[in-house]
Write a protein that holds these residues in place. Structure first.
Motif, short mmCIF file in Angstrom:
data_model
loop_
_atom_site.label_atom_id
_atom_site.label_comp_id
_atom_site.label_asym_id
_atom_site.label_seq_id
_atom_site.Cartn_x
_atom_site.Cartn_y
_atom_site.Cartn_z
N ILE A 197 -3.17 1.67 -9.73
CA ILE A 197 -2.07 1.33 -8.66
C ILE A 197 -2.72 0.94 -7.27
O ILE A 197 -2.49 0.06 -6.82
CB ILE A 197 -1.26 2.62 -8.77
CG1 ILE A 197 -0.19 2.73 -9.83
CG2 ILE A 197 -0.20 2.41 -7.40
CD1 ILE A 197 0.59 4.11 -10.01
N GLY A 198 -3.90 1.76 -6.86
CA GLY A 198 -4.39 1.23 -5.69
C GLY A 198 -5.27 0.15 -5.50
O GLY A 198 -5.13 -0.72 -4.73
N LEU A 257 -4.17 -2.31 -7.63
CA LEU A 257 -3.26 -3.66 -7.69
C LEU A 257 -2.63 -3.56 -6.21
O LEU A 257 -2.29 -4.94 -5.69
CB LEU A 257 -2.29 -3.03 -8.54
CG LEU A 257 -2.66 -3.23 -10.06
CD1 LEU A 257 -1.79 -2.69 -11.13
CD2 LEU A 257 -3.08 -4.66 -10.41
N ASP A 258 -2.34 -2.66 -5.61
CA ASP A 258 -1.81 -2.66 -4.22
C ASP A 258 -2.68 -3.21 -3.20
O ASP A 258 -2.35 -4.34 -2.28
CB ASP A 258 -1.38 -1.25 -3.58
CG ASP A 258 -0.77 -1.26 -2.27
OD1 ASP A 258 0.14 -1.80 -2.45
OD2 ASP A 258 -1.44 -0.57 -1.51
N TYR A 259 -4.06 -3.23 -3.14
CA TYR A 259 -5.09 -3.84 -2.38
C TYR A 259 -4.96 -5.10 -2.61
O TYR A 259 -5.21 -6.15 -1.86
CB TYR A 259 -6.46 -3.00 -2.66
CG TYR A 259 -7.54 -3.97 -1.97
CD1 TYR A 259 -7.74 -3.70 -0.50
CD2 TYR A 259 -8.44 -4.69 -2.76
CE1 TYR A 259 -8.78 -4.29 0.05
CE2 TYR A 259 -9.62 -5.24 -2.09
CZ TYR A 259 -9.61 -5.20 -0.77
OH TYR A 259 -10.52 -5.87 -0.36
N GLU A 260 -5.08 -5.69 -3.90
CA GLU A 260 -5.11 -6.85 -4.37
C GLU A 260 -3.76 -7.50 -3.81
O GLU A 260 -3.82 -8.71 -3.63
CB GLU A 260 -5.26 -7.16 -5.88
CG GLU A 260 -6.44 -6.74 -6.44
CD GLU A 260 -7.81 -7.34 -5.80
OE1 GLU A 260 -7.60 -8.63 -5.60
OE2 GLU A 260 -8.77 -7.09 -5.70
N ALA A 261 -2.76 -7.25 -4.14
CA ALA A 261 -1.56 -7.60 -3.71
C ALA A 261 -1.43 -7.79 -1.98
O ALA A 261 -0.97 -9.10 -1.68
CB ALA A 261 -0.23 -6.67 -4.02
N LYS A 262 -2.08 -6.74 -1.22
CA LYS A 262 -2.10 -7.13 0.09
C LYS A 262 -2.99 -8.57 0.45
O LYS A 262 -2.75 -9.21 1.27
CB LYS A 262 -2.79 -6.09 0.69
CG LYS A 262 -1.50 -4.89 0.83
CD LYS A 262 -2.16 -3.74 1.52
CE LYS A 262 -0.94 -2.42 1.37
NZ LYS A 262 -1.60 -1.33 1.87
#
Length: 74
Positions: A18-19, A21-26
């Motif tokens: 989740i971390g 994916l969140d980083y990649e989304a940002k």
């Protein structure tokens, strides 16, 4: 005990993904914002070129009218 360890590992891996994916989304959002800014700048440049072309076209038309009037005068 073994089941608790497996559950803990699964939870840690889940939160890790989740971390990530969140980083990649940002990062993706930032790239999209940069792309939008680049497109906006390019559109402004194109509008400036279009304005220059329109001005040049009207200057050429004026020049041709002057030449035509001069040829009629002669």
């Amino acid at each position: 005990m073994r089941q608790k360890i497996i559950i803990c590992i699964a939870v840690i891996l889940t939160f890790g993904w989740i971390g990530i994916l969140d980083y990649e989304a940002k990062k993706l959002e930032e790239a999209i914002d940069n792309l939008n800014e680049t497109v906006t700048i390019q559109n402004e440049v194109l509008l400036q070129h279009k304005s220059t072309i329109v001005n040049n076209k009207s200057d050429i038309k004026l020049f041709l009218e002057i030449v035509h009037e001069f040829s009629n005068f002669i």
